[in-house]
Design an enzyme around this catalytic site. Structure first.
Site, PDB file in Angstrom:
ATOM      1  CB  THR A   1      -0.931   0.048   1.226  1.00  0.00           C
ATOM      2  OG1 THR A   1      -0.139   0.166   2.429  1.00  0.00           O
ATOM      3  CG2 THR A   1      -1.816  -1.186   1.301  1.00  0.00           C
ATOM      4  NE  ARG A   2       7.244   1.266   0.927  1.00  0.00           N
ATOM      5  CZ  ARG A   2       8.365   0.566   0.975  1.00  0.00           C
ATOM      6  NH1 ARG A   2       9.282   0.732   0.041  1.00  0.00           N
ATOM      7  NH2 ARG A   2       8.569  -0.300   1.943  1.00  0.00           N
TER       8      ARG A   2
ATOM      9  CD  GLU B   1       7.637   0.814  10.661  1.00  0.00           C
ATOM     10  OE1 GLU B   1       8.489   0.931   9.782  1.00  0.00           O
ATOM     11  OE2 GLU B   1       6.425   0.866  10.432  1.00  0.00           O
TER      12      GLU B   1
END
Length: 229
Positions: free
Chosen positions: A37-38, A99
């Site tokens: 989805t970047r 992350e």
């Protein structure tokens, strides 16, 4: 552990000191997403947040470089809240999962978005998440993999938004709802004002679809006043 209650407690702590710490945050939002989805959904969401005057760091600003974990950790620490876009390929990336673990360890107010995946797939690591973890289990440290599983479950248990069940799947409208929220009633505004003025905790019953708007109303009141009627 009740992760929703934990998220509310974190938000309450941030609310009580928001004015004092307003100049101490490097970013208002840390935006985490997978490779799939970047350049599409996440890029559009990042643009919408930026256009709304919300200072946002998107993780792919560093993703292409080597040895970036410490840099990403610093950006997470310097961000007020985190938005995590869960997509089919999110769990394929060890970087994304590290992350997420950092976000959860920091106790950030976290808002999950479920893009083309069901929250249960994230919570139970099934479907594409299950496939990704079968690979991780043969390549990564078992203790770290177990931590990733726990963090995914905890994050999936927090109220967020599901593209399939919001705005008829229309991405542009969905993004508008994510940025501003679509339940901007006088009741929610009074609730937010009370929390800001009296530094009280966030009540347990904050509607799922109004949760992010509540965050932005409390944390960024200047932006909230510019909302369209």
């Amino acid at each position: 552990m009740n992760t929703t209650r934990s998220a509310h407690a974190t938000a309450a702590a941030a609310t009580s000191s928001s004015s004092r710490l307003s100049n101490n945050w490097k970013y208002e939002v840390f935006l985490s997403s997978g490779d799939d989805t970047r350049t599409t959904f996440t890029d559009h969401l990042f643009s919408a947040l930026s256009d709304a005057g919300i200072n946002t760091f998107v993780d792919h600003q560093l993703r292409r470089e080597e040895h970036i974990q410490s840099e990403l950790d610093g950006e997470i620490e310097g961000s007020r809240i985190a938005i995590v876009v869960f997509s089919k390929k999110y769990a394929e990336s060890g970087c994304c999962l590290r992350e997420l673990s950092k976000i959860m360890r920091e106790g950030k107010v976290v808002y999950p978005i479920f893009y083309d995946v069901d929250p249960s797939q994230v919570r139970k690591q099934s479907g594409s998440f299950g496939e990704a973890f079968r690979k991780h289990e043969g390549q990564e440290d078992p203790n770290e993999v177990e931590q990733w599983r726990n963090d995914l479950k905890a994050c999936a248990d927090v109220s967020g938004r599901n593209l399939k069940t919001t705005a008829d799947g229309r991405e542009a409208l969905f993004i508008q709802n994510v940025v501003w929220g679509h339940h901007r009633t006088n009741k929610n505004q009074r609730l937010a004002n009370k929390s800001v003025n009296h530094s009280v905790g966030i009540p347990r019953r904050v509607g799922q679809s109004s949760l992010l708007y509540f965050f932005f109303f409390v944390f960024f009141p200047g932006r909230s006043r510019s909302l369209p009627p």
